[in-house]
Design a protein around this motif. Structure first.
Motif, PDB file in Angstrom:
ATOM      1  N   ARG A  50      -4.977   3.239  -4.882  1.00  0.00           N
ATOM      2  CA  ARG A  50      -6.221   3.448  -4.138  1.00  0.00           C
ATOM      3  C   ARG A  50      -7.421   2.944  -4.938  1.00  0.00           C
ATOM      4  O   ARG A  50      -7.395   2.913  -6.170  1.00  0.00           O
ATOM      5  N   PRO A  51      -8.513   2.542  -4.254  1.00  0.00           N
ATOM      6  CA  PRO A  51      -9.737   2.155  -4.967  1.00  0.00           C
ATOM      7  C   PRO A  51     -10.277   3.366  -5.732  1.00  0.00           C
ATOM      8  O   PRO A  51     -10.355   4.457  -5.178  1.00  0.00           O
TER       9      PRO A  51
ATOM     10  N   ARG B  32      -4.449   6.264  10.559  1.00  0.00           N
ATOM     11  CA  ARG B  32      -4.527   4.827  10.413  1.00  0.00           C
ATOM     12  C   ARG B  32      -5.254   4.580   9.095  1.00  0.00           C
ATOM     13  O   ARG B  32      -6.446   4.732   8.996  1.00  0.00           O
TER      14      ARG B  32
ATOM     15  N   PRO C 291      -6.953   2.934   5.694  1.00  0.00           N
ATOM     16  CA  PRO C 291      -7.839   1.791   5.512  1.00  0.00           C
ATOM     17  C   PRO C 291      -7.173   0.611   4.802  1.00  0.00           C
ATOM     18  O   PRO C 291      -7.629  -0.515   4.910  1.00  0.00           O
ATOM     19  N   SER C 292      -6.129   0.884   4.053  1.00  0.00           N
ATOM     20  CA  SER C 292      -5.482  -0.182   3.278  1.00  0.00           C
ATOM     21  C   SER C 292      -4.057   0.250   2.936  1.00  0.00           C
ATOM     22  O   SER C 292      -3.724   1.435   3.034  1.00  0.00           O
TER      23      SER C 292
ATOM     24  N   PHE D  39      -3.150   3.503   0.938  1.00  0.00           N
ATOM     25  CA  PHE D  39      -3.137   4.839   1.519  1.00  0.00           C
ATOM     26  C   PHE D  39      -2.079   5.010   2.593  1.00  0.00           C
ATOM     27  O   PHE D  39      -1.793   6.122   3.013  1.00  0.00           O
TER      28      PHE D  39
END
Lengths: 136, 388
Positions: A6-7, A73, A75-76, A79
């Motif tokens: 994750r970011p 849903r 984001p990337s 996740f």
């Protein structure tokens, strides 16, 4: 153990004390010496009285779920493996709100006004504050 | 001070438009607006635009001016996120009235749909600043999650239901069905919305705006100049800006927003009240957005947005038709500048040029834009210009 991609937060001079405290498993927030109120996210001046006399103080870690959503849903791809997962807004007992994750709880059981308590999630070199149900 | 009026509107093709770049879409919208006004590019001496998030542009207003071949004496790039469309028009009117320029173009749009893959668009929107990069992004919200948090709280505080939110989507899609330029026009039902894929509870995919390519343009000039032009001029009766929080995680009371302040300022300046509004082009990035804006703008009491939208009240033919072009949810959402389309529709309604969507006898139209996560707001009240 799966790789968490994750970011991650990139601290700056304003926010570094928060992330340094989290590394020590403490939840510190800015508090105003003039009026005594905590605020978050960090500001340069107290948003309530305008004073610049701010210092970082540990909060209790106790709060309630102010709102929550179950993300279906992601984001990337980082996740996607956890879907559905909860993103919540926590109302700390000291007043400020913050966004966080809720762990040790099925997403269907997370309810607004539920009592929670801060915990800490290690992701690489970063420690992210998270929350878990607080039986009280 | 020289009174300023809106004298031209136009838009590009909206929907899936892979053969036009962002600049080409914007240029198409400009040509349509100039044609509507009966003006030429050589008449333009002011230009307003918004950032284009799919590109890495520096000074977008300068890039667009150069692309169009104009050398304006007034330039501005406005970034109030989704409120930029309305805010640009407010600023253009002020600039013309102050004599900074005589004829100002407001332009916004991009090829949000075809520039990237959908997955890339979702990822870049999630990391583009709506969620705080340090305190929110690491927890994995998508942009709809940020609004879902507001919706869940609204449901908890006021008893708002998923059906009431779904009615917003259904009403707006019904309006898009009457708009030949709309991206999505197939009618949907409340059941369709509630059975559609869950994105972030309680918001289903049909509670969310679509993603589109497209651009809009609007021209402001002096009242004197407008006398000789082709279209019925439209006046800005009042306007306002409001902001009560930025990111949603820190907002003390996210279900009451800066729309209270922007609406109050606009109505006060115009000397009008919500009851005077014939049609309301309200920003509709998500179904919950509309419910809260209806409350905060004063069309109903706080917490009563849900019941207010039922029984056809917000549909054409009802007491307060909203977002009559089909909005961001159905007519098209090309990103930051999408709210300019709401202003275009408000202009059409006041002119009496909204065709099948025309609200009979419309004299006062409201347009509202919302940026961030219900963060920054701009309200415009438009009416007919009379040369008496």
């Amino acid at each position: 153990m799966s790789l968490d991609l994750r970011p991650l937060p990139v601290p700056d001079a304003l926010t570094r004390p928060y992330w340094d405290a989290a590394k020590m498993h403490r939840l510190d927030l800015p508090r105003c010496d003039s009026c005594g109120r905590w605020h978050f996210y960090p500001r340069s001046v107290c948003p309530f009285c305008g004073s610049s006399s701010l210092r970082w103080v540990s909060v209790s870690g106790r709060g309630r779920i102010y709102s929550m959503t179950s993300v279906h849903r992601a984001p990337s791809p980082a996740f996607a493996v956890n879907v559905p997962y909860v993103v919540a807004i926590i109302a700390l007992e000291e007043g400020p709100h913050l966004m966080s994750a809720v762990i040790d709880c099925d997403s269907r059981d997370v309810k607004i006004d539920m009592r929670v308590r801060a915990s800490f999630l290690e992701v690489g070199d970063t420690v992210l504050p998270v929350f878990r149900p607080d039986p009280g | 001070m020289q009174p300023a009026v809106i004298c031209g509107i136009g838009q590009s093709k909206v929907g899936r438009v892979p053969d036009r770049s962002t600049l080409q879409l914007q240029s198409d919208a400009v040509q349509a607006a100039l044609s509507d006004a009966g003006l030429a590019l050589s008449d333009v001496d002011g230009l307003f635009t918004t950032p284009v998030r799919v590109e890495h542009w520096q000074a977008p207003a300068a890039i667009l001016a150069n692309h169009l071949g104009v050398r304006p004496r007034h330039l501005s790039t406005v970034d109030l996120a989704g409120a930029s469309g309305c805010a640009m028009v407010q600023q253009a009117v002020a600039a013309v009235a102050a004599g900074r320029c005589t004829t100002a173009l407001c332009v916004a749009g991009q090829n949000l749909l075809t520039h990237n893959s959908r997955a890339q668009a979702v990822k870049s929107m999630a990391e583009s600043g709506s969620a705080h990069p340090q305190f929110e992004v690491p927890y994995g919200p998508v942009v709809p999650s940020l609004y879902a948090l507001v919706a869940q709280r609204h449901m908890h505080q006021y008893g708002t239901t998923s059906e009431q939110m779904a009615e917003v989507a259904v009403a707006i899609r019904g309006h898009a069905a009457l708009n030949p330029e709309a991206h999505k026009r197939d009618p949907i039902s409340i059941a369709d919305v509630m059975n559609s894929r869950m994105i972030s509870s309680p918001l289903h995919i049909l509670d969310c705006a679509i993603v589109s390519d497209g651009a809009a343009a609007l021209i402001v000039t002096t009242r004197d100049r407008a006398r000789d032009l082709r279209s019925k001029p439209v006046r800005l009766l009042g306007s306002g800006i409001g902001m009560r929080h930025s990111h949603i995680g820190e907002a003390a009371d996210p279900t009451t927003t800066g729309a209270v302040d922007s609406g109050r300022a606009a109505f006060e300046e115009a000397g009008l009240a919500p009851a005077d509004v014939d049609v309301a082009e309200i920003y509709d990035c998500f179904s919950i957005t509309v419910l809260i804006e209806l409350e905060d703008l004063g069309f109903c009491r706080k917490g009563e947005g849900g019941p207010f939208v039922m029984d056809g009240r917000i549909r054409l033919g009802g007491d307060l038709p909203i977002t009559t072009h089909g909005g961001l949810m159905s007519a098209g959402h090309p990103g930051v500048g999408g709210g300019l389309f709401h202003v275009l529709e408000a202009v059409r309604q006041v002119r009496g040029e909204a065709g099948d969507r025309q609200v009979s006898g419309a004299e006062v139209a409201l347009a509202h834009g919302n940026g961030g996560v219900m963060s920054v707001h701009c309200t415009l009240l438009l009416g007919q210009e009379t040369f008496s």
